[in-house]
Every structure is written in C-alpha cells, then in structure tokens.
Write a protein that holds these residues in place. Structure first.
Motif, PDB file in Angstrom:
ATOM      1  N   CYS A   1     -28.382  13.501  97.779  1.00 28.39           N
ATOM      2  CA  CYS A   1     -28.191  14.952  97.655  1.00 28.39           C
ATOM      3  C   CYS A   1     -27.699  15.621  98.932  1.00 28.39           C
ATOM      4  O   CYS A   1     -27.299  16.780  98.909  1.00 28.39           O
ATOM      5  CB  CYS A   1     -29.471  15.628  97.161  1.00 28.39           C
ATOM      6  SG  CYS A   1     -30.773  15.781  98.408  1.00 28.39           S
ATOM      7  N   GLY A   2     -27.761  14.916 100.067  1.00 30.44           N
ATOM      8  CA  GLY A   2     -27.216  15.485 101.298  1.00 30.44           C
ATOM      9  C   GLY A   2     -28.201  16.298 102.123  1.00 30.44           C
ATOM     10  O   GLY A   2     -27.828  16.851 103.155  1.00 30.44           O
ATOM     11  N   THR A   3     -29.453  16.387 101.692  1.00 32.03           N
ATOM     12  CA  THR A   3     -30.455  17.130 102.454  1.00 32.03           C
ATOM     13  C   THR A   3     -30.726  16.438 103.785  1.00 32.03           C
ATOM     14  O   THR A   3     -30.863  15.215 103.837  1.00 32.03           O
ATOM     15  CB  THR A   3     -31.771  17.228 101.656  1.00 32.03           C
ATOM     16  OG1 THR A   3     -31.521  17.951 100.457  1.00 32.03           O
ATOM     17  CG2 THR A   3     -32.852  17.939 102.468  1.00 32.03           C
ATOM     18  N   TYR A   4     -30.789  17.253 104.851  1.00 32.62           N
ATOM     19  CA  TYR A   4     -31.113  16.730 106.191  1.00 32.62           C
ATOM     20  C   TYR A   4     -32.610  16.821 106.435  1.00 32.62           C
ATOM     21  O   TYR A   4     -33.283  17.706 105.898  1.00 32.62           O
ATOM     22  CB  TYR A   4     -30.399  17.550 107.260  1.00 32.62           C
ATOM     23  CG  TYR A   4     -28.903  17.388 107.264  1.00 32.62           C
ATOM     24  CD1 TYR A   4     -28.296  16.405 108.037  1.00 32.62           C
ATOM     25  CD2 TYR A   4     -28.100  18.232 106.506  1.00 32.62           C
ATOM     26  CE1 TYR A   4     -26.912  16.264 108.053  1.00 32.62           C
ATOM     27  CE2 TYR A   4     -26.721  18.105 106.507  1.00 32.62           C
ATOM     28  CZ  TYR A   4     -26.128  17.119 107.282  1.00 32.62           C
ATOM     29  OH  TYR A   4     -24.768  16.982 107.283  1.00 32.62           O
TER      30      TYR A   4
ATOM     31  N   ARG B   1     -37.379  15.287  99.853  1.00 29.13           N
ATOM     32  CA  ARG B   1     -38.231  16.426  99.516  1.00 29.13           C
ATOM     33  C   ARG B   1     -37.506  17.483  98.691  1.00 29.13           C
ATOM     34  O   ARG B   1     -38.086  18.526  98.385  1.00 29.13           O
ATOM     35  CB  ARG B   1     -38.800  17.047 100.796  1.00 29.13           C
ATOM     36  CG  ARG B   1     -39.667  16.066 101.600  1.00 29.13           C
ATOM     37  CD  ARG B   1     -40.691  16.789 102.471  1.00 29.13           C
ATOM     38  NE  ARG B   1     -40.092  17.887 103.216  1.00 29.13           N
ATOM     39  CZ  ARG B   1     -39.933  17.898 104.539  1.00 29.13           C
ATOM     40  NH1 ARG B   1     -40.336  16.880 105.260  1.00 29.13           N
ATOM     41  NH2 ARG B   1     -39.393  18.934 105.135  1.00 29.13           N
ATOM     42  N   ASN B   2     -36.244  17.258  98.371  1.00 22.33           N
ATOM     43  CA  ASN B   2     -35.550  18.135  97.420  1.00 22.33           C
ATOM     44  C   ASN B   2     -36.147  17.836  96.040  1.00 22.33           C
ATOM     45  O   ASN B   2     -36.099  16.697  95.580  1.00 22.33           O
ATOM     46  CB  ASN B   2     -34.054  17.811  97.453  1.00 22.33           C
ATOM     47  CG  ASN B   2     -33.259  18.625  96.437  1.00 22.33           C
ATOM     48  OD1 ASN B   2     -33.823  19.312  95.583  1.00 22.33           O
ATOM     49  ND2 ASN B   2     -31.948  18.529  96.531  1.00 22.33           N
ATOM     50  N   PRO B   3     -36.736  18.852  95.360  1.00 18.48           N
ATOM     51  CA  PRO B   3     -37.421  18.562  94.093  1.00 18.48           C
ATOM     52  C   PRO B   3     -36.479  18.058  93.002  1.00 18.48           C
ATOM     53  O   PRO B   3     -36.932  17.469  92.023  1.00 18.48           O
ATOM     54  CB  PRO B   3     -38.038  19.917  93.715  1.00 18.48           C
ATOM     55  CG  PRO B   3     -37.224  20.928  94.441  1.00 18.48           C
ATOM     56  CD  PRO B   3     -36.785  20.277  95.715  1.00 18.48           C
TER      57      PRO B   3
ATOM     58  N   GLU C   1     -26.522  21.848 108.952  1.00 19.60           N
ATOM     59  CA  GLU C   1     -27.752  21.332 108.344  1.00 19.60           C
ATOM     60  C   GLU C   1     -28.499  22.412 107.566  1.00 19.60           C
ATOM     61  O   GLU C   1     -29.414  22.102 106.807  1.00 19.60           O
ATOM     62  CB  GLU C   1     -28.663  20.756 109.431  1.00 19.60           C
ATOM     63  CG  GLU C   1     -28.112  19.500 110.105  1.00 19.60           C
ATOM     64  CD  GLU C   1     -27.082  19.802 111.192  1.00 19.60           C
ATOM     65  OE1 GLU C   1     -26.804  20.997 111.435  1.00 19.60           O
ATOM     66  OE2 GLU C   1     -26.534  18.855 111.786  1.00 19.60           O
ATOM     67  N   GLU C   2     -28.134  23.696 107.799  1.00 14.57           N
ATOM     68  CA  GLU C   2     -28.836  24.831 107.177  1.00 14.57           C
ATOM     69  C   GLU C   2     -30.346  24.704 107.363  1.00 14.57           C
ATOM     70  O   GLU C   2     -31.131  24.760 106.415  1.00 14.57           O
ATOM     71  CB  GLU C   2     -28.461  24.972 105.697  1.00 14.57           C
ATOM     72  CG  GLU C   2     -26.999  25.353 105.514  1.00 14.57           C
ATOM     73  CD  GLU C   2     -26.675  25.781 104.094  1.00 14.57           C
ATOM     74  OE1 GLU C   2     -27.428  26.607 103.548  1.00 14.57           O
ATOM     75  OE2 GLU C   2     -25.682  25.275 103.550  1.00 14.57           O
TER      76      GLU C   2
END
Lengths: 152, 395
Positions: free
Chosen positions: A30-33, A43-45, A96-97
C-alpha cells in the motif's frame, strides 16, 4: 566532546553519512511509510501485507510545530553537566505525509524557529559514554528556498 | 435511553501529594460514594477498577485490591488500564455488566499515588518502547503539550495571555473546591512569573501529578427507582473510540505520526473523533451541553478540547474564553471543578473524578461552583496512544 568514535545512539535508525537519512520502512503493497521501521505488519487497516522494504526517509521537511526543554528530562536521557536547554521540532515530511520529532541542533533556540520553516536532518552528539560519542538525528533550519535544492 | 444507567453515588478523596498507599484513597472515595448512594457495600455485585502502574501488583489488579480492602463479599471484578481513560473504560465495563442484566449495582473506582516530577519510563535499553525512545531523545510530556500550544498560536493567533487566562479562570473555581489540591486564585502575573518549562508553556500552564481517588456507584434504572433515586443523573454515553488511520497529530509517547502516504488514506486528528461517538450515542449535540470537564493537561489544551467537543468552531475557543463564556456563569462553563490545573493528574482516578463533578453539578449540589440549570455534562480526556474517552451525563 572528545575524539572518541561516533556511534548511533539508537542502532539502525539513521544512516551515518554526512547527509544522513532516517531509516524507515515502506509497505510494498500500500505504500505506507513507517518510522521507526516496521517490517512485521502493516498498520493501514485496509492492508494486511507482511512485505516491507527498508527506505531512507526524506532528510528535509517543514516545521509543523516547535518547543524547547528548559528542564532536564529524567533517565534514560543523559544530560550534560550543567544541563543545556535545547529546542525540539516536529517536522512534516511531504513525501511520507508524516511528522517526525527530534531535537533541533545546538545553538538554535525557539526564537530562531517558525512554523513552516524548512529544515534538514543532521547528526549531532546526544551524550558520551566511556567508549564512544552517541549521536542522533537533529533538525537544522535551512534558508527559506533551500528545500528543493537540498532534495528529498 | 435504553442504554442509560443511573449514577446513584459519587465520592472522592481530596487530591494532593499525600504520599500514602493509593488503596487508602480509593477506599475513602468508595465509602463516600456508598454513603452518598445510601446502600450497603454488600449490594455492590461488580467492582470495576482503574489500574495504576506505579504501585506494583496491587495497582495492576486494582479492582480486586479495592474489593479486598472494602471487605471480600464475593462481587465480580474487573480492572481496566487505559492511561488517562482508565476510569472511563472501567465505567464502560460496569455499564455493560448492568445493561446485560448480570448485576444491578457496580462500584467504579480509581486511585493513584504519584512520584514527584516528570513521569519516567521503565529503565534499560529498550528502543522497541516508544516511551523509552522519546525520553532518551529528550522529549517529555510537556513537549507534546507545547507543540500543540505553539500550533494554536501560529494557526489561530492565540496568545500567552489567553493561556494564562485559562489558568486564572480555573484557579478561581478550584479555590472553591474542597477536593482540589491547589486552592489559590492565581493571576496572569503569577503565571507569567512562573518558570518556562517548554516554550510557550510555563510551569503554571502545565498540570502537576497528584495523589487522589474517585468512585462512582452506578446501577440499573430499575434499581435506582427502587431505592427512591429514579431522578439520579444518568450516564447517557461513553465513548472510548480509537483513532482512524492515519492519525495525523503526533501523540504522546510516539516520536512520529502515522504516514498518510497510501492511496485512499487521509490524516485525521484523533481528539475530535472521541466526542462524536458520545454525542451520537446520547442523541444530542454540542448545543445541548450545559457544562464540560475537559483534560487540561495544559492551559492551551483546554482550548483544543473546547473545539474538539464542538463547543466552539476550530480556532474559536480563545474568543469564547475572552468573552467569559467558558467561566462559571458564562454560556458554556468549562472545568468548573477547577480542572487538572487545580487537581493535578491522578491518572486512573481522573476520568472518574470528571464524572463525579458532573454528577454533583446535575444534582445542583456543587455549592459556590454550581452551574445554573445544568442538565447535560460532557467529559473528555486522552492519555497514551489511542486511549481517550468522553462521557455524557444527563438529568
């Protein structure tokens, strides 16, 4: 400080280069940092990935907010004697937001800081042990137009 | 309505720095709450405790510890730990037990004995614990409060005078509260003369840590009617919601926020989400609220909470404060107990103490601190990570 060798205060959380980066991770799905690095579960639900890559985070960002520490924190903080107050910044990393906290470099006080100010990541001593000088990441103000040149 | 429970008793041990065993404070609060309810201890069939993590095993199993101290009588037990929201989770457990029909009367209880100075983490070299990491890097609790305060100054034009005015306002009511630890009326000059801790916050902008204990006796509406307390204040809502990913405001003790870089993910501010569920559950809105008890870990944070509760538009809390709207006698009084500014934080007791104050206010028993025609009260607090809570009490 002495001429002892430099060592990361927390091993593996940043590179030791002259233009250092924080070492985080990124979910390949998903690309989450993540910082600190996270390589076990996303940890992205909306994502149940267990596959991550190690990434160097942007070494520049903008100040989200700032403050200082006028009193000596308790252990495990290791204070200089006498204690020297230091500034602290919460810095927004655009790509990274996310916002990352850290001390501001020695010699820069809250009166020198502004919300939105560009900063870069550098390494500075946190404390000294018998064997080495423990360094950690700190934020250093950049000239207003320098973020683009400094690169991510 | 169908999910309401009655608050038939409230009690507190005064807050202070007494240095006694926390159990003693809890027992005093429980006995006061039982006397207030006018029921025997043996009628309580569920003991729901907020844990303290600074007093060893008796604190970890606080529910059982208090049950033992009050005299074993076979009641069922629960212990909740959720940092500052511990008391609300303990209250939620009691409500569930009552609404499930498994008991009629429950004791909700929390007490703490706190060390001096900064709250410090467990020792060793433990970079896997964010609490250890941030202290190692020199980031204390006031750091976070100060980051939020500075943000208010930058975004909304709040001033140091506004923050000091919160302390002055709360100290005026706290001085009238016999259960408060600090009972002196402070001036803006006093605040300005106190030492800078974390710019822009001074010592008197930041709450202390205290000893204290608070307890509630809660029951089914049927039980309350049976003992002649059918008009007792009711718990109309309890919210203990967690954040929604990505949590975009850096929260104690983390050193970084979630990343909102993934497709379809937006950054959310957690605090504002806590009361939303409470309002929904109670079927009311911010316009129905008579008074609020919010978690003023710092003076500036009280202003954040006023906006998070929807009592002022975002950035509008300081205007409310300047008009006197949030003072006793104002349109929407906030922290008429004196708040953390006058109590200091006794972590597992604090969320319960907030509900005690609302109970007395809604009964019209708050004396000099009484909010006229108080009908609905709301609490808000937040501790570590995704622990926060909001409780609505209504007549």
């Amino acid at each position: 400080m002495s001429d002892k060798p430099l060592a990361a205060a927390i091993e593996g959380w940043h590179t030791m280069a002259s233009k250092p980066h924080l070492i985080g991770s990124q979910c390949t799905h998903c690309g989450t940092y993540f910082f600190p690095s996270q390589a076990q579960y996303c940890r992205n639900p909306a994502c149940d990935s267990t596959d991550f890559r190690e990434v160097e985070l942007s070494r520049t960002g903008h100040i989200w907010s700032y403050t200082n520490a006028c009193y000596q924190p308790p252990a495990p903080f290791v204070a200089a004697d006498p204690f020297e107050p230091y500034a602290i910044a919460a810095v927004q990393l655009e790509r990274e937001e996310m916002v990352v906290l850290g001390q501001v470099v020695t010699g820069v006080g809250v009166e020198d800081l502004k919300v939105g100010m560009p900063v870069e990541l550098v390494l500075e001593p946190l404390h000294e042990t018998d064997d080495d000088i423990k360094v950690t990441w700190k934020w250093r103000p950049l000239p207003a137009d320098a973020t683009a040149q400094a690169g991510a | 309505m169908a999910n309401d429970i009655a608050i038939i008793g409230a009690g507190m041990h005064p807050w202070g720095k007494w240095g006694h065993n926390f159990v003693q404070y809890g027992v005093a609060a429980a006995r006061e709450a039982l006397a207030d309810a006018g029921i025997p201890w043996q009628d309580v069939r569920f003991v729901s405790g907020g844990a303290t993590v600074r007093c060893g095993y008796p604190g970890y199993v606080a529910g059982a510890t208090f049950a033992q101290a009050l005299g074993w009588q076979g009641a069922e037990v629960n212990t909740s730990y959720a940092a500052c929201a511990s008391g609300s989770q303990a209250l939620a457990a009691a409500r569930n037990k009552i609404l499930a029909g498994e008991c009629e009367v429950a004791l909700v209880i929390g007490a703490d004995t706190t060390p001096k100075g900064f709250l410090a983490p467990a020792g060793g070299y433990r970079p896997e614990d964010p609490d250890w990491v941030r202290f190692y890097l020199g980031i204390t609790n006031p750091t976070y409060f100060a980051l939020y305060a500075r943000r208010r100054m930058d975004l909304y034009g709040d001033t140091l005078a506004d923050f000091a005015a919160v302390k002055v306002k709360n100290s005026r009511v706290g001085a009238m509260n016999p259960r408060a630890r600090y009972r002196k009326c402070f001036t803006a000059e006093d605040v300005a003369a106190s030492a800078m801790v974390a710019d822009p916050l001074r010592l008197m902008d930041i709450c202390a840590t205290s000893d204290g204990g608070a307890a509630l006796i809660v029951s089914s509406l049927e039980y309350a009617r049976r003992i002649g307390k059918g008009d007792a204040p009711r718990v109309a809502a309890i919210s203990t919601v967690t954040p929604t990913f990505a949590s975009g405001v850096v929260e104690m003790p983390d050193i970084a926020t979630d990343s909102a870089a993934a497709a379809g993910v937006e950054a959310h501010a957690y605090r504002a989400s806590i009361p939303v569920k409470a309002y929904e559950e109670a079927g009311i809105g911010p316009e129905d609220v008579s008074l609020a008890e919010v978690y003023d870990l710092s003076t500036a944070l009280e202003l954040d909470w006023i906006e998070d509760l929807g009592l002022a538009p975002r950035g509008g809390a300081a205007a409310l404060l300047r008009q006197g709207d949030t003072a006793l006698g104002g349109r929407i009084p906030v922290n008429v107990s004196g708040g953390l500014a006058c109590f200091g934080e006794a972590v597992p007791a604090q969320a319960i103490a907030q509900v005690c104050e609302l109970t007395w206010q809604l009964r019209g028993e708050a004396g000099d601190r009484q909010v006229k025609d108080a009908k609905v009260g709301i609490t808000a607090n937040q501790g570590l990570f995704g622990h926060g809570s909001s409780v609505i009490v209504k007549k």
